[in-house]
Design an enzyme around this catalytic site. Structure first.
Site, mmCIF file in Angstrom:
data_model
loop_
_atom_site.group_PDB
_atom_site.id
_atom_site.type_symbol
_atom_site.label_atom_id
_atom_site.label_comp_id
_atom_site.label_asym_id
_atom_site.label_seq_id
_atom_site.Cartn_x
_atom_site.Cartn_y
_atom_site.Cartn_z
ATOM 1 N N HIS A 196 -6.308 -0.018 -5.685
ATOM 2 C CA HIS A 196 -5.195 0.129 -4.656
ATOM 3 C C HIS A 196 -3.708 -0.007 -5.460
ATOM 4 O O HIS A 196 -3.788 -0.540 -6.767
ATOM 5 C CB HIS A 196 -5.225 -0.307 -3.391
ATOM 6 C CG HIS A 196 -5.954 0.185 -2.473
ATOM 7 N ND1 HIS A 196 -5.598 1.596 -1.776
ATOM 8 C CD2 HIS A 196 -7.328 0.032 -2.110
ATOM 9 C CE1 HIS A 196 -6.460 1.799 -1.088
ATOM 10 N NE2 HIS A 196 -7.532 1.044 -1.134
ATOM 11 N N HIS A 242 1.721 3.389 7.888
ATOM 12 C CA HIS A 242 1.802 2.745 9.334
ATOM 13 C C HIS A 242 3.192 2.687 9.982
ATOM 14 O O HIS A 242 3.393 1.920 11.014
ATOM 15 C CB HIS A 242 0.968 1.621 9.653
ATOM 16 C CG HIS A 242 -0.233 1.823 9.180
ATOM 17 N ND1 HIS A 242 -1.290 2.095 10.216
ATOM 18 C CD2 HIS A 242 -1.175 1.909 8.145
ATOM 19 C CE1 HIS A 242 -2.672 2.295 9.773
ATOM 20 N NE2 HIS A 242 -2.424 2.015 8.425
ATOM 21 N N ASP A 245 -11.541 7.982 3.741
ATOM 22 C CA ASP A 245 -12.280 8.944 3.241
ATOM 23 C C ASP A 245 -13.369 8.650 2.402
ATOM 24 O O ASP A 245 -13.131 7.774 1.336
ATOM 25 C CB ASP A 245 -11.586 10.031 2.927
ATOM 26 C CG ASP A 245 -10.605 10.824 3.891
ATOM 27 O OD1 ASP A 245 -11.027 11.658 4.491
ATOM 28 O OD2 ASP A 245 -9.508 10.535 3.970
#
Length: 400
Positions: free
Chosen positions: A106, A17, A359
């Site tokens: 993650h 980001h 996704d």
């Protein structure tokens, strides 16, 4: 680190980001025509928001060449490229609940352990947004390889979950012994792969099965993994640097550096471990045509090829002139919409409900990334071999 390659060096930058992502490419040969139009097709194939089974993040991923070319020709100097992040939504991640938890599977926890700080939104440097620089650089490498050697690189989705393009059988525990698979490797092209969107499997029937499966996982806010197979045709023989930079080792390094990867197979892969040597060995046969001379003063050397290609085009870490092919395994995307019981940063138990746009299956969008990393490996190996052959050509021919 963030640099890949020795002779064709690519350094990527950016987080999920931040304002832009991109790369610096050092070592591109001078004198090659190059513009954004050569790079954008692969960027567009990689970009998010392409279908109902992909993340809805709407990024156009328009690449801009910043340096290293003049009048559309490479100068031999570093090529800088960038892509603006136009559809950032860091607020999807920056809330009190998300800040309390390292997301399961993650890189939040491992980055914090390594650096003592992590990006507050998205995956930061571990995000798939980082692969934009790889794809841009790979497009440059691929153009050179195509012009200089006629190299063709095509990847496709070969499985999603338990839906396979070529399921393993008792007769063919590895696709490498399946004549249909070998015929596909010899002929498949990107137009055929992309004709079966959104999955990018070159069989309409298999693609439909895979798409239904991804849709089922998406609808129940879950995710699923799969595999991507890649073939590189017209690869020059003699590429690879034993002992520690064997070409398959470099390919494995490149592929397993892609986010969400979990496995790498060359040629017959794990299925090849289930067949005897009498079946697995690749006998040599005389090639149909001899190659051009290795240098101006020497005669063409006799050239052999192999009757089969269970080796995946590489033997002893060096390409043998046959197509190089391999398969890369991708795990299910870690972010899912279901509530997950997990520990917080303060070590207390809790329930995390993840936010953001992700996704349900990454393999369709991974196809151009796998192709790009293959191009970077082959390009680096080509430049290393060119240097060796040039050095050898300056010596008087030795009597043998």
């Amino acid at each position: 680190m963030s640099t890949f390659g020795s002779h064709f060096r690519v350094t990527t930058y950016g987080e999920s980001h931040c304002r832009s992502v991109g790369c610096i490419v050092d070592g591109c040969p001078p004198g090659m025509e190059l513009s954004e139009a050569d790079i954008q097709p692969q960027m567009t194939r990689r970009r998010p928001g392409q279908s109902a089974i992909a993340t809805p993040r709407d990024e156009k991923d328009r690449v801009e060449i910043q340096s290293g070319t003049e009048f559309g020709v490479t100068l031999g100097t570093p090529i800088g490229m960038r892509v603006l992040n136009e559809n950032q939504r860091p607020k999807d991640y920056g809330n009190a609940t998300m800040d309390m938890y390292p997301r399961p599977s993650h890189a939040d926890w491992t980055y914090l352990e390594k650096y003592g700080v992590k990006a507050s939104s998205g995956g930061g440097r571990s995000s798939a947004r980082e692969t934009i620089g790889r794809v841009a650089a790979g497009a440059i490498a691929e153009k050179y390889l195509g012009l200089a050697y006629g190299v063709e690189i095509v990847a496709f989705v070969s499985s999603v979950g338990r839906e396979f393009l070529f399921p393993p059988t008792a007769t063919h525990p590895t696709a490498a012994t399946n004549p249909e698979f070998l015929a596909l490797l010899a002929t498949v092209d990107r137009a055929t792969v992309d004709a079966h969107q959104p999955v990018r499997c070159p069989s309409g029937e298999a693609a439909a099965r895979m798409e239904r499966l991804v849709g089922e996982f998406r609808d129940r806010q879950d995710s699923i993994g799969g595999t991507v197979t890649c073939v590189v045709r017209n690869v020059p023989s003699g590429l690879g640097e034993p002992c520690f930079d064997k070409l398959e080792a470099l390919l494995a390094h490149a592929m397993l550096s892609i986010p969400a990867t979990k496995a790498f197979e060359l040629g017959s892969g794990f299925g090849g471990c289930q067949i005897p040597g009498s079946v697995h060995n690749d006998p040599f046969v005389k090639a149909a045509a001899a190659p051009p001379p290795t240098n101006a003063s020497g005669p063409p050397r006799p050239r052999l090829t192999t009757k089969t290609n269970n080796s995946g085009g590489i033997q002893g870490g060096i390409t043998n002139g046959e197509p190089v092919y391999f398969t890369v395994g991708f795990k299910p995307p870690a972010t899912i919409g279901q509530a997950q019981h997990t520990a917080r940063y303060d070590e207390e138990d809790g329930v995390l409900e993840a936010k953001g746009r992700h996704d349900p299956c990454v393999v369709p969008r991974a196809v151009p990334i796998v192709e790009s990393m293959a191009a970077l490996v082959i390009m680096d190996a080509v430049l290393a071999q060119q240097a060796r052959e040039r050095a050898r050509s300056l010596l008087p021919r030795a009597e043998t």
